[in-house]
Write a protein that holds these residues in place. Structure first.
Motif, mmCIF file in Angstrom:
data_model
loop_
_atom_site.group_PDB
_atom_site.id
_atom_site.type_symbol
_atom_site.label_atom_id
_atom_site.label_comp_id
_atom_site.label_asym_id
_atom_site.label_seq_id
_atom_site.Cartn_x
_atom_site.Cartn_y
_atom_site.Cartn_z
ATOM 1 N N SER A 83 0.826 -1.210 0.000
ATOM 2 C CA SER A 83 0.000 0.000 0.000
ATOM 3 C C SER A 83 0.861 1.261 0.000
ATOM 4 O O SER A 83 0.527 2.250 -0.653
ATOM 5 N N ALA A 86 2.046 1.795 -3.497
ATOM 6 C CA ALA A 86 0.968 2.344 -4.328
ATOM 7 C C ALA A 86 0.789 3.842 -4.063
ATOM 8 O O ALA A 86 0.584 4.631 -4.995
ATOM 9 N N SER A 87 0.887 4.240 -2.799
ATOM 10 C CA SER A 87 0.782 5.659 -2.453
ATOM 11 C C SER A 87 1.941 6.457 -3.047
ATOM 12 O O SER A 87 1.757 7.593 -3.521
ATOM 13 N N LEU A 89 3.578 5.722 -5.775
ATOM 14 C CA LEU A 89 3.342 5.845 -7.211
ATOM 15 C C LEU A 89 2.266 6.889 -7.489
ATOM 16 O O LEU A 89 2.394 7.696 -8.433
ATOM 17 N N ASP A 90 1.223 6.912 -6.668
ATOM 18 C CA ASP A 90 0.188 7.953 -6.806
ATOM 19 C C ASP A 90 0.814 9.346 -6.705
ATOM 20 O O ASP A 90 0.505 10.249 -7.498
ATOM 21 N N TYR A 91 1.662 9.520 -5.710
ATOM 22 C CA TYR A 91 2.312 10.813 -5.475
ATOM 23 C C TYR A 91 3.187 11.194 -6.670
ATOM 24 O O TYR A 91 3.119 12.331 -7.172
ATOM 25 N N GLN A 93 2.967 10.145 -9.752
ATOM 26 C CA GLN A 93 2.130 10.427 -10.923
ATOM 27 C C GLN A 93 1.429 11.782 -10.804
ATOM 28 O O GLN A 93 1.252 12.482 -11.813
ATOM 29 N N SER A 94 1.057 12.164 -9.598
ATOM 30 C CA SER A 94 0.381 13.457 -9.418
ATOM 31 C C SER A 94 1.309 14.621 -9.769
ATOM 32 O O SER A 94 0.851 15.670 -10.235
ATOM 33 N N PRO A 97 2.009 14.262 -14.440
ATOM 34 C CA PRO A 97 0.852 13.705 -15.159
ATOM 35 C C PRO A 97 1.113 13.414 -16.634
ATOM 36 O O PRO A 97 0.339 12.673 -17.252
ATOM 37 N N CYS A 102 6.257 4.371 -17.089
ATOM 38 C CA CYS A 102 6.323 4.225 -15.639
ATOM 39 C C CYS A 102 7.017 2.907 -15.322
ATOM 40 O O CYS A 102 6.595 1.846 -15.794
ATOM 41 N N ARG A 121 -1.138 -2.305 -11.020
ATOM 42 C CA ARG A 121 -1.068 -1.035 -11.746
ATOM 43 C C ARG A 121 -0.704 -1.262 -13.208
ATOM 44 O O ARG A 121 0.474 -1.362 -13.568
ATOM 45 N N GLU A 123 -0.498 0.628 -15.608
ATOM 46 C CA GLU A 123 0.292 1.674 -16.269
ATOM 47 C C GLU A 123 1.796 1.426 -16.156
ATOM 48 O O GLU A 123 2.595 2.106 -16.823
#
Length: 217
Positions: A83, A86-87, A89-91, A93-94, A97, A102, A121, A123
């Protein structure tokens, strides 16, 4: 390279973020070895992978899993660490963009987490797994493995013995639609002590550059 703090599932996570000037640059996250055995984002293999990807034109993030360094939370048997990844990677990507590619790279425990992230994921376009501990963890979730990548290990690895890595690679080779490249560094142990570090990083560099060239043709 700026220190960053970003939100994770159990509070803040501490990382090092290394951007490129090019807003379309590919992105990569680097995952460190086992938190309970001294693994941190400043591990030499992780550090060298980070700079290898940055030198190839990637915007890169490495970070400490929960309970390591200034990252909040406690070790969670790999479930929470996935988790965290995943967080991260979210950060990443934000902040980026427009990134078209990736990648995820992990060392030891981090390789196991990275390959699980791969399954979640779509992507993620490529991976590098350094010394995956196939003797300690079940990799059967890679059915099928969703993207091509590089698995690299040392022939003198006593932590993650080569025979277990070979069995993992053989299983992945049976899958259609992806290409698993397997490289071994002769005489290298689990931590790729000198002079093997340079050879390992060079192997990663050649593989990733080739993949990037193929995708930009």
């Amino acid at each position: 390279m700026p220190e960053v703090i970003f939100p994770g599932p159990e509070g803040r996570l501490e990382g090092r973020y290394h951007p490129q000037r090019d807003k379309d640059a590919p992105i990569a996250i680097i995952l460190h070895p086992h938190p309970q055995f001294g693994g941190t984002m400043n591990n030499r293999v992780v550090y060298n992978l980070h700079y290898a990807f940055h030198n190839m034109g990637f915007t890169v993030l490495r970070f400490n899993f929960r309970g390591v360094g200034r990252s909040q939370g406690e070790y969670d048997q790999g479930v929470g660490e996935l988790s965290d990844a995943a967080s991260a990677l979210d950060y990443l990507q934000s902040l980026n963009p427009n990134a078209k590619h990736c990648w995820v790279a992990g060392f030891s425990f981090g390789a196991w987490i990275g390959m699980q992230l791969l399954m979640r994921r779509p992507e993620i376009t490529g991976f590098v797994s350094v010394a995956p501990p196939a003797n300690m963890y079940d990799f059967s979730f890679l059915a099928p493995c969703p993207s091509s990548g590089l698995i690299i290990n040392g022939t003198a690895d006593r932590v993650a013995p080569p025979k277990d890595t070979h069995a993992l690679v053989d299983k992945l080779h049976e899958q259609k639609g992806i290409t698993i490249t397997h490289e071994e560094i002769e005489g290298a142990g689990h931590f790729f002590e000198d002079p093997h570090m340079e050879e390992m990083i060079g192997t990663v560099d050649r593989y990733v550059r080739r993949r990037l060239t193929e995708t930009t043709r």
